[in-house]
Write a protein that holds these residues in place. Structure first.
Motif, PDB file in Angstrom:
ATOM      1  N   ARG A 166       0.965  -0.802   0.387  1.00  0.00           N
ATOM      2  CA  ARG A 166      -0.163   0.041   0.422  1.00  0.00           C
ATOM      3  C   ARG A 166       0.622   0.905   0.469  1.00  0.00           C
ATOM      4  O   ARG A 166       0.462   2.224  -0.315  1.00  0.00           O
ATOM      5  CB  ARG A 166      -0.985   0.084   0.992  1.00  0.00           C
ATOM      6  N   TYR A 167       1.911   1.186   1.029  1.00  0.00           N
ATOM      7  CA  TYR A 167       2.834   2.398   0.981  1.00  0.00           C
ATOM      8  C   TYR A 167       3.697   2.374  -0.954  1.00  0.00           C
ATOM      9  O   TYR A 167       3.437   3.974  -0.631  1.00  0.00           O
ATOM     10  CB  TYR A 167       4.219   2.085   2.350  1.00  0.00           C
ATOM     11  N   LEU A 168       4.073   2.039  -1.268  1.00  0.00           N
ATOM     12  CA  LEU A 168       4.282   1.758  -2.894  1.00  0.00           C
ATOM     13  C   LEU A 168       3.335   2.305  -3.539  1.00  0.00           C
ATOM     14  O   LEU A 168       4.147   3.425  -4.410  1.00  0.00           O
ATOM     15  CB  LEU A 168       4.870   0.876  -2.823  1.00  0.00           C
TER      16      LEU A 168
ATOM     17  N   ASN B  49       3.443   5.161  -5.834  1.00  0.00           N
ATOM     18  CA  ASN B  49       3.134   5.709  -7.155  1.00  0.00           C
ATOM     19  C   ASN B  49       2.219   6.982  -7.861  1.00  0.00           C
ATOM     20  O   ASN B  49       2.417   6.986  -8.649  1.00  0.00           O
ATOM     21  CB  ASN B  49       3.141   4.265  -7.799  1.00  0.00           C
ATOM     22  N   SER B  50       1.535   6.690  -6.872  1.00  0.00           N
ATOM     23  CA  SER B  50       0.695   7.640  -6.942  1.00  0.00           C
ATOM     24  C   SER B  50       0.608   9.122  -7.408  1.00  0.00           C
ATOM     25  O   SER B  50       0.463   9.783  -8.024  1.00  0.00           O
ATOM     26  CB  SER B  50      -1.234   7.323  -6.172  1.00  0.00           C
ATOM     27  N   VAL B  51       1.117   8.967  -5.729  1.00  0.00           N
ATOM     28  CA  VAL B  51       1.161  10.614  -5.644  1.00  0.00           C
ATOM     29  C   VAL B  51       3.080  10.597  -6.719  1.00  0.00           C
ATOM     30  O   VAL B  51       2.899  11.805  -7.681  1.00  0.00           O
ATOM     31  CB  VAL B  51       2.249  10.621  -4.240  1.00  0.00           C
ATOM     32  N   SER B  52       3.894  10.210  -6.578  1.00  0.00           N
ATOM     33  CA  SER B  52       5.082  10.702  -8.189  1.00  0.00           C
ATOM     34  C   SER B  52       4.215  10.253  -9.468  1.00  0.00           C
ATOM     35  O   SER B  52       5.233  11.437 -10.214  1.00  0.00           O
ATOM     36  CB  SER B  52       5.448   9.604  -8.070  1.00  0.00           C
TER      37      SER B  52
ATOM     38  N   ILE C  16      10.053  14.036  -3.969  1.00  0.00           N
ATOM     39  CA  ILE C  16       9.267  12.861  -3.024  1.00  0.00           C
ATOM     40  C   ILE C  16      10.074  12.239  -1.836  1.00  0.00           C
ATOM     41  O   ILE C  16      11.086  11.593  -1.739  1.00  0.00           O
ATOM     42  CB  ILE C  16       8.750  11.306  -3.275  1.00  0.00           C
ATOM     43  N   VAL C  17       9.819  12.777  -0.557  1.00  0.00           N
ATOM     44  CA  VAL C  17      10.735  12.328   0.728  1.00  0.00           C
ATOM     45  C   VAL C  17      10.124  10.682   1.278  1.00  0.00           C
ATOM     46  O   VAL C  17       9.013  10.452   1.360  1.00  0.00           O
ATOM     47  CB  VAL C  17      11.087  13.508   1.967  1.00  0.00           C
TER      48      VAL C  17
END
Length: 119
Positions: free
Chosen positions: A75-77, A81-84, A91-92
């Motif tokens: 979920r984190y990845l 991915n969606s933020v990028s 991205i920090v």
């Protein structure tokens, strides 16, 4: 039921229709305030129902993640991915503290081993 005693005159009143009602301004304000309070109350109920549904969804998600810790990582990845994809920005990427503590412990162990070899 009309409040007029017309039968004694031989007149039967079937229906009364009110065409124009003048409501005092103070009463209009009071009615508007009551209507506004009712709207606010409905909005609060809707917001509370939304929070309740969100809480249930989060509890369900936490149960799934507790059963499979890999689900949290996925979920984190997926979030990264969606933020990028949305923003072309930096991205920090936070690293869990336990990884740092393991790296520091391994570094200290390696340093101690190297010191013993040199002696």
């Amino acid at each position: 039921s009309s409040g007029i005693n017309a039968e004694s005159w031989g007149v039967y009143v079937e229906r009364v229709e009110v065409k124009d009602v003048r409501v005092p301004e103070q009463l209009q304000r009071a009615m508007a305030a009551e209507a506004e309070a009712a709207r606010e109350a409905r909005a609060k109920v809707i917001a509370a129902e939304g929070e309740h549904k969100a809480r249930r969804a989060l509890r369900h998600a936490s149960e799934i993640i507790a059963e499979s810790p890999a689900a949290l990582q996925l979920r984190y990845l997926q979030t990264l991915n969606s933020v990028s994809a949305e923003n072309n920005s930096t991205i920090v990427f936070p690293v869990p503290i336990d990884i740092f503590s393991n790296l520091i412990a391994a570094g200290k162990k390696r340093k101690a081993t190297n010191s013993k070899k040199e002696s």
